[in-house]
Enzyme design. Structure first.
Site, PDB file in Angstrom:
ATOM      1  N   CYS A 204      76.150 -38.498  62.443  1.00  0.00           N
ATOM      2  CA  CYS A 204      74.936 -37.707  62.658  1.00  0.00           C
ATOM      3  C   CYS A 204      74.515 -36.963  61.387  1.00  0.00           C
ATOM      4  O   CYS A 204      73.627 -37.397  60.671  1.00  0.00           O
ATOM      5  CB  CYS A 204      75.126 -36.699  63.794  1.00  0.00           C
ATOM      6  SG  CYS A 204      75.357 -37.439  65.422  1.00  0.00           S
ATOM      7  N   ARG A 205      75.157 -35.843  61.104  1.00  0.00           N
ATOM      8  CA  ARG A 205      74.703 -34.957  60.022  1.00  0.00           C
ATOM      9  C   ARG A 205      74.915 -35.522  58.626  1.00  0.00           C
ATOM     10  O   ARG A 205      73.998 -35.504  57.800  1.00  0.00           O
ATOM     11  CB  ARG A 205      75.397 -33.598  60.132  1.00  0.00           C
ATOM     12  CG  ARG A 205      75.057 -32.861  61.397  1.00  0.00           C
ATOM     13  CD  ARG A 205      75.890 -31.624  61.556  1.00  0.00           C
ATOM     14  NE  ARG A 205      77.277 -31.985  61.820  1.00  0.00           N
ATOM     15  CZ  ARG A 205      78.289 -31.131  61.800  1.00  0.00           C
ATOM     16  NH1 ARG A 205      78.081 -29.866  61.507  1.00  0.00           N
ATOM     17  NH2 ARG A 205      79.520 -31.527  62.072  1.00  0.00           N
ATOM     18  N   SER A 206      76.115 -36.000  58.340  1.00  0.00           N
ATOM     19  CA  SER A 206      76.369 -36.487  56.977  1.00  0.00           C
ATOM     20  C   SER A 206      75.573 -37.750  56.686  1.00  0.00           C
ATOM     21  O   SER A 206      75.112 -37.953  55.558  1.00  0.00           O
ATOM     22  CB  SER A 206      77.862 -36.716  56.742  1.00  0.00           C
ATOM     23  OG  SER A 206      78.393 -37.644  57.664  1.00  0.00           O
TER      24      SER A 206
ATOM     25  N   ASP B 165      75.753 -29.446  64.507  1.00  0.00           N
ATOM     26  CA  ASP B 165      75.977 -30.800  64.985  1.00  0.00           C
ATOM     27  C   ASP B 165      74.993 -31.090  66.124  1.00  0.00           C
ATOM     28  O   ASP B 165      75.043 -30.447  67.173  1.00  0.00           O
ATOM     29  CB  ASP B 165      77.415 -30.953  65.482  1.00  0.00           C
ATOM     30  CG  ASP B 165      77.800 -32.396  65.736  1.00  0.00           C
ATOM     31  OD1 ASP B 165      76.900 -33.261  65.813  1.00  0.00           O
ATOM     32  OD2 ASP B 165      79.007 -32.660  65.852  1.00  0.00           O
TER      33      ASP B 165
ATOM     34  N   CYS C 285      80.639 -34.537  57.396  1.00  0.00           N
ATOM     35  CA  CYS C 285      80.602 -33.826  58.671  1.00  0.00           C
ATOM     36  C   CYS C 285      81.863 -34.211  59.442  1.00  0.00           C
ATOM     37  O   CYS C 285      82.836 -34.669  58.845  1.00  0.00           O
ATOM     38  CB  CYS C 285      79.313 -34.122  59.445  1.00  0.00           C
ATOM     39  SG  CYS C 285      79.133 -35.822  60.032  1.00  0.00           S
TER      40      CYS C 285
ATOM     41  N   ASN D  44      80.839 -38.543  60.948  1.00  0.00           N
ATOM     42  CA  ASN D  44      80.101 -39.418  60.033  1.00  0.00           C
ATOM     43  C   ASN D  44      79.115 -40.343  60.745  1.00  0.00           C
ATOM     44  O   ASN D  44      78.918 -41.473  60.347  1.00  0.00           O
ATOM     45  CB  ASN D  44      81.066 -40.212  59.155  1.00  0.00           C
ATOM     46  CG  ASN D  44      80.397 -40.935  57.988  1.00  0.00           C
ATOM     47  OD1 ASN D  44      80.796 -42.033  57.629  1.00  0.00           O
ATOM     48  ND2 ASN D  44      79.388 -40.355  57.383  1.00  0.00           N
TER      49      ASN D  44
END
Length: 184
Positions: free
Chosen positions: A28-30, A148, A23, A26
């Site tokens: 939140c999402r990933s 995000d 993301c 690095n």
């Protein structure tokens, strides 16, 4: 690169694969995707346990290098029983394109950044990584992006968790079609 068995006779085993989630920062999402994916494949009772080599995550930007995942990512994972996940944020590096079989971008901007990164480095012209949108495994017939959640709030983290779990399961089932589905 695929998980299909190699032509080596009766002793053929699926080739282990490695997966990188990407993301922007690095945190939140990933990291959510990495935590979810690890929870599915790294448990010794998982049918995928011996099929996955490395699993990691990183960001296209260097905003949070060394930071832990966002507290809302960690609490969302914990709410779903994933309590042993740790990570220090890092930025994507050239070696990722050689070391990972699949690099999954969380949104189109991340995907474009990854393609540009690989394209500008002559060292990466022969990289093995298949770069794609993680949401190609949505199971809905259309590509989804993982929004995000950083500025949105807790519900967005829950939505990201749901997507990451669904995409992970769909990816594993498509990559290893002969592996029995987990019962949980």
């Amino acid at each position: 690169m695929s998980g299909t068995a190699e032509a080596s006779g009766a002793d053929a085993h699926p080739q282990k694969i490695s997966v990188l989630f990407v993301c922007l920062g690095n945190i939140c999402r990933s990291t959510m995707a990495e935590g979810v994916f690890r929870s599915i494949v790294k448990d010794k009772s998982s049918p995928y346990y011996n099929l996955i080599d490395k699993v990691d995550s990183c960001g296209t930007g260097g905003y949070h290098i060394g930071d832990e995942p966002d507290s809302r990512t960690l609490s969302t994972l914990a709410d779903h029983g994933i309590t042993n996940y740790t990570h220090g944020a890092r930025r994507v590096r050239d070696s990722d394109f050689r070391d990972f079989d699949y690099i999954f971008a969380m949104d189109n901007g991340n995907l474009e950044d990854l393609e540009r990164w690989r394209g500008r480095s002559h060292k990466l012209s022969s990289s093995k990584a298949k770069i794609m949108l993680f949401g190609e495994f949505s199971g809905t017939g259309r590509k989804e992006i993982v929004q995000d959640p950083y500025y949105v709030g807790r519900n967005a983290f829950e939505r990201a968790f749901e997507q990451c779990k669904r995409f992970s399961i769909n990816f594993l089932e498509q990559t290893f079609p002969d592996v029995p589905k987990p019962t949980s």
